[in-house]
Design a protein around this motif. Sequence first.
Motif, PDB file in Angstrom:
ATOM      1  N   TYR A 115      -2.842   2.678  -3.920  1.00 29.64           N
ATOM      2  CA  TYR A 115      -3.691   2.582  -5.750  1.00 29.64           C
ATOM      3  C   TYR A 115      -3.294   1.655  -6.226  1.00 29.64           C
ATOM      4  CZ  TYR A 115      -2.947   8.135  -4.684  1.00 29.64           C
ATOM      5  OH  TYR A 115      -2.809   9.159  -3.877  1.00 29.64           O
ATOM      6  N   GLY A 116      -4.016   1.258  -7.915  1.00 34.18           N
ATOM      7  CA  GLY A 116      -3.891   0.899  -8.873  1.00 34.18           C
ATOM      8  C   GLY A 116      -2.879  -0.285  -8.946  1.00 34.18           C
ATOM      9  N   GLY A 117      -2.556  -1.347  -8.873  1.00 35.10           N
ATOM     10  CA  GLY A 117      -0.606  -1.635  -9.831  1.00 35.10           C
ATOM     11  C   GLY A 117      -0.118  -1.938  -8.525  1.00 35.10           C
ATOM     12  N   GLU A 118      -0.349  -1.953  -6.893  1.00 36.19           N
ATOM     13  CA  GLU A 118       0.966  -2.193  -5.768  1.00 36.19           C
ATOM     14  C   GLU A 118       0.621  -3.734  -5.347  1.00 36.19           C
ATOM     15  OE1 GLU A 118       0.535   1.166  -3.108  1.00 36.19           O
ATOM     16  OE2 GLU A 118       0.440   2.254  -4.573  1.00 36.19           O
ATOM     17  N   PHE A 119      -0.316  -4.192  -5.642  1.00 34.88           N
ATOM     18  CA  PHE A 119      -0.171  -5.593  -5.927  1.00 34.88           C
ATOM     19  C   PHE A 119       1.402  -6.289  -6.416  1.00 34.88           C
ATOM     20  CE2 PHE A 119      -1.292 -10.174  -5.896  1.00 34.88           C
ATOM     21  CZ  PHE A 119      -1.909 -10.364  -4.558  1.00 34.88           C
ATOM     22  N   GLU A 120       1.543  -6.797  -4.777  1.00 31.56           N
ATOM     23  CA  GLU A 120       3.547  -7.780  -5.258  1.00 31.56           C
ATOM     24  C   GLU A 120       2.456  -8.821  -5.031  1.00 31.56           C
ATOM     25  OE1 GLU A 120       6.699  -5.729  -5.176  1.00 31.56           O
ATOM     26  OE2 GLU A 120       5.879  -3.568  -5.354  1.00 31.56           O
TER      27      GLU A 120
ATOM     28  N   GLY B 282      -5.498 -13.982  -6.521  1.00 29.66           N
ATOM     29  CA  GLY B 282      -6.138 -15.228  -5.513  1.00 29.66           C
ATOM     30  C   GLY B 282      -7.252 -15.416  -5.085  1.00 29.66           C
ATOM     31  N   GLY B 283      -7.277 -15.521  -3.779  1.00 29.62           N
ATOM     32  CA  GLY B 283      -8.739 -15.396  -3.281  1.00 29.62           C
ATOM     33  C   GLY B 283      -8.947 -14.156  -3.167  1.00 29.62           C
ATOM     34  N   TYR B 284      -7.602 -13.317  -2.420  1.00 33.90           N
ATOM     35  CA  TYR B 284      -7.861 -11.932  -2.544  1.00 33.90           C
ATOM     36  C   TYR B 284      -9.529 -11.362  -3.334  1.00 33.90           C
ATOM     37  CZ  TYR B 284      -3.773 -11.670   0.101  1.00 33.90           C
ATOM     38  OH  TYR B 284      -2.435 -12.326   1.120  1.00 33.90           O
ATOM     39  N   ARG B 285      -8.970 -11.210  -4.604  1.00 31.72           N
ATOM     40  CA  ARG B 285      -9.931 -11.292  -4.966  1.00 31.72           C
ATOM     41  C   ARG B 285     -11.496 -11.269  -5.605  1.00 31.72           C
ATOM     42  NH1 ARG B 285      -8.817  -8.669 -11.112  1.00 31.72           N
ATOM     43  NH2 ARG B 285     -10.603  -7.944 -11.810  1.00 31.72           N
TER      44      ARG B 285
ATOM     45  N   TYR C 236      -5.644  -7.123   0.731  1.00 35.86           N
ATOM     46  CA  TYR C 236      -6.963  -6.675   0.439  1.00 35.86           C
ATOM     47  C   TYR C 236      -7.284  -5.236  -0.140  1.00 35.86           C
ATOM     48  CZ  TYR C 236      -8.601 -11.419   2.419  1.00 35.86           C
ATOM     49  OH  TYR C 236      -9.486 -12.418   2.347  1.00 35.86           O
ATOM     50  N   ALA C 237      -6.142  -4.582   0.397  1.00 36.61           N
ATOM     51  CA  ALA C 237      -6.437  -3.633   0.050  1.00 36.61           C
ATOM     52  C   ALA C 237      -5.768  -2.818  -1.240  1.00 36.61           C
ATOM     53  CB  ALA C 237      -5.418  -2.788   0.627  1.00 36.61           C
ATOM     54  N   ALA C 238      -3.851  -3.474  -1.587  1.00 43.79           N
ATOM     55  CA  ALA C 238      -4.183  -3.419  -2.712  1.00 43.79           C
ATOM     56  C   ALA C 238      -5.215  -3.857  -4.122  1.00 43.79           C
ATOM     57  CB  ALA C 238      -2.248  -4.276  -3.259  1.00 43.79           C
ATOM     58  N   VAL C 239      -5.173  -5.266  -4.117  1.00 43.15           N
ATOM     59  CA  VAL C 239      -6.541  -5.674  -5.187  1.00 43.15           C
ATOM     60  C   VAL C 239      -7.414  -5.362  -5.746  1.00 43.15           C
ATOM     61  CG1 VAL C 239      -7.645  -7.359  -5.410  1.00 43.15           C
ATOM     62  CG2 VAL C 239      -5.698  -8.356  -4.267  1.00 43.15           C
ATOM     63  N   LEU C 240      -7.996  -4.401  -3.804  1.00 41.21           N
ATOM     64  CA  LEU C 240      -9.525  -3.710  -3.799  1.00 41.21           C
ATOM     65  C   LEU C 240      -8.666  -1.984  -4.933  1.00 41.21           C
ATOM     66  CD1 LEU C 240     -12.205  -2.796  -3.474  1.00 41.21           C
ATOM     67  CD2 LEU C 240     -10.917  -2.042  -0.653  1.00 41.21           C
ATOM     68  N   ALA C 241      -8.432  -1.813  -4.360  1.00 42.44           N
ATOM     69  CA  ALA C 241      -7.279  -0.612  -5.240  1.00 42.44           C
ATOM     70  C   ALA C 241      -7.545  -0.798  -6.542  1.00 42.44           C
ATOM     71  CB  ALA C 241      -6.237   0.143  -5.140  1.00 42.44           C
ATOM     72  N   ASP C 242      -7.022  -1.979  -7.734  1.00 46.23           N
ATOM     73  CA  ASP C 242      -6.978  -2.833  -8.864  1.00 46.23           C
ATOM     74  C   ASP C 242      -8.288  -2.859  -9.531  1.00 46.23           C
ATOM     75  OD1 ASP C 242      -4.541  -2.930 -10.022  1.00 46.23           O
ATOM     76  OD2 ASP C 242      -3.993  -4.111  -8.645  1.00 46.23           O
ATOM     77  N   ILE C 243      -9.491  -3.574  -7.999  1.00 42.35           N
ATOM     78  CA  ILE C 243     -10.711  -3.514  -8.994  1.00 42.35           C
ATOM     79  C   ILE C 243     -12.086  -2.992  -9.024  1.00 42.35           C
ATOM     80  CG2 ILE C 243     -10.246  -6.281  -8.505  1.00 42.35           C
ATOM     81  CD1 ILE C 243     -11.899  -5.635  -6.075  1.00 42.35           C
TER      82      ILE C 243
END
Length: 596
Positions: free
Chosen positions: A125-130, A230-233, A268-275
Motif C-alpha cells: 500500500y501507499g506509504g510503505e516505502f522506506e 530517487g530513480g524508482y519514481r 518499485y512496488a512501494a513507489v508504484l503504490a504511492d504514485i
Amino acid sequence: MFTAFLTNQSAGDSRISQTSTSPSSLKLSPPYIDEPFTTEPIQNEGNILSEKKASLQAQLNADLAFKRHFETSDSDTDSDKSNSTTNETNPSNSELPKVQPSPPTEDSAPVTMAPHQQNFGKVVYGGEFEAEKHFYPRVLNAIIHPSVASFFQLGNERIITRYTHLNPQVKLEKLTECLSYQPKHFRWAGSDLFNVTTASGQKQMIILETNSCPSGQKSMPLLSDTQEFGGYRVVLESAFQEITDHADVRLGDLAVICDKNVMEATGYAAVLADISREKVWYVEYQIGDPDPPVKWVEGVLQIRDMSGGWHSIRACFRYVTQKPWNRIPLNTRTLVMNQIICCLAGGRNKMMAARAYDFYNAELIDSGLAVRIPKTINNVTKSEVPLWLNSMGGHAVLKVPYSNAGQGVYTITNPQELQNFLDADHHYDKFIVQSLVGNASWSSVTRAGKFYHAGTIPDRRNHTYVTDLRMMVTANNGGFRPVCIYSRRAKKPLLGHLEDDPSRTSWEMLGTNLSVKDSYGNWSTEPERLLLMDRKDFNQLGLAVDDLIDAYIQTCLAVIAIDKMCKKLMPEDGTFNFDLFRALNPDETLLNEILI
C-alpha cells in the motif's frame, strides 16, 4: 486510478499513444510531491483501510500457523537479518525454514523450493516505502559527485550540442533523432560499458551488453535530498505510467513480479503504490517453483494470495530476468513492462543483441554514429571455439548467449581456461566468441587493433583495477533520459603481463559483476566492489562529464537497435516471426523454451 482502453495486446493494438505525457502533468495530493500523479479522488477510502487491516491480520494468522507447523525446523533468520542490506537472494516468505536442495547445473533454477513452501503474492500500500529497505546503507549517506550531478542536469539538447562539438563528424540531426526516439517495446534498459583505450591513446566507451529490466536503483545516491524515491519514481512515471494509461482497468490491479533483486523489486512496488494511490501486488516468480504463485489465463496475469484466491492484473512491472520467456507469454492482455520480446531480441539474448547492433550500424553508416562493441562471432559451436580463439591471438571471451548476472561468461587467456570451458556441461548448443579487452600486452588482436582497459586511477599500492559502468535509461514519448549510474570493479588488479602471477585467473582481473550464485543456486552479492557516483568513489574511475555523455549516447543507440529488432520479430499484427528468429538465432534448445 489509471485511465483505461479496451483493447487486446495480443492483437497488436496496445501501441502506446503518441500523446506526450510528462511528469509535470501528473497530479497528486500532498504529502507526495508538488506534481501529483492523478487528479482523480481516492474512491472508497474507508474500504481500502478496512481491506488493508484485514489483509494484515490474515497474513499475521498465516505466519503464526506456519511457525507452529515448522517450529522444530532449523531457521536461518538471524543470518538473513545480518545480510538484509547486501543479499540479493530471493527470500520468499523468509520466515519459513530454508531447504537445502541438491547443487544445480549451470542453467538450473536460482531457488529450489520444498512442496510445503507455497509462495503467494503480498499486497503493498501507499506509504510503505522506506529508503533503508531499498538502498544500500552506503548509498543512504552518500553525497552525489558534482560531475555526475552536472551530467543529470544537462538535458538532451545540451548533451547533443556538447557531443557534436567534440565529434564534428557526427550529424546533429541524426543524433537529435536518436535521443528523441520513442521505443515501442524496449522502454527501460541498462547497458554495461567499458572505458577503453587504444595503443595510440584514444579513449572511448564500448558496449559490453544491454539488459532488459536492469538493476541499479539501490546503488545510486539521490540527486536531491527532496527526491526520496530517487530513480524508482523516474522509471515508473516516465515509462510505466504511459503503459498503464492504456490498460483495461476492468482486468484488475497493478503488480510487480520478480525472480531476484528483492531490494529493488519491492522498492518499485512501494513507489508504484504511492504514485498510483492504489494497492499493488508484489510476488516472486521463480523459474524452479513447482507451484508458482502466478498463472496466465487467456493472456491475463493472475496472482495467488495467501488464502489461495487468485487476483487478475491489468498491468505488470516485470523484474523477472532468468529465462523469462519460458514462463511469461510473448502476447498478453495484461500489459507488461518490459515485454518478453525485448529479452529475446537482445535484452537477455546476447546473440540477438549482436545482430541488432550490426543491423542498426548499417543504418547509421553515414551519420558518424555507431554502437561500439568488441568483435563478436555468433552461433559458434563448442567444437569451433578453439579455431576462433586462435584467430584472436589466443585471448577471447566465450559467452552463453542467454545467461546474465555474470553467469555463463568465460575469459580465456591460457589452455587451462579453455579446457575448463570445454569440459563444462552447457544447456545450450551455440555460443558467442568476443575479442577480449584486457591489458595492453594481453588483449585480443583484431582488424580494428587492440582495445585495453583504461581502469581505475592507481591506488597507493600502484594497482589499477578493471571497472565497468552501468548506465540505466528510460524512454517515453518525449525520448530518452538517464536514470542512474553505478560502477563495479574486479576482485584483483590488472597484471602488466600474465606471467607475472600465473596463480591469478583472468576472471579475477576482468570479472566485474557483483551477483554471485552459490552451489545451491541461490543469489547473493558482493557490494564491497561497488563504486558509487559519490564524492569518494567517482574520483577513482578517472571519468569526466564527457565520458558519461559518451556512455549515455552509446546506451541509447544500443536500446534503439534492440527495439528495432523487436519490431522486426513482432510486427504490427503482434505475431512472433519464428522463421526470422530461427534464421538469426538457430538454437533449437532456446526455441523450445519460448512460451507463446
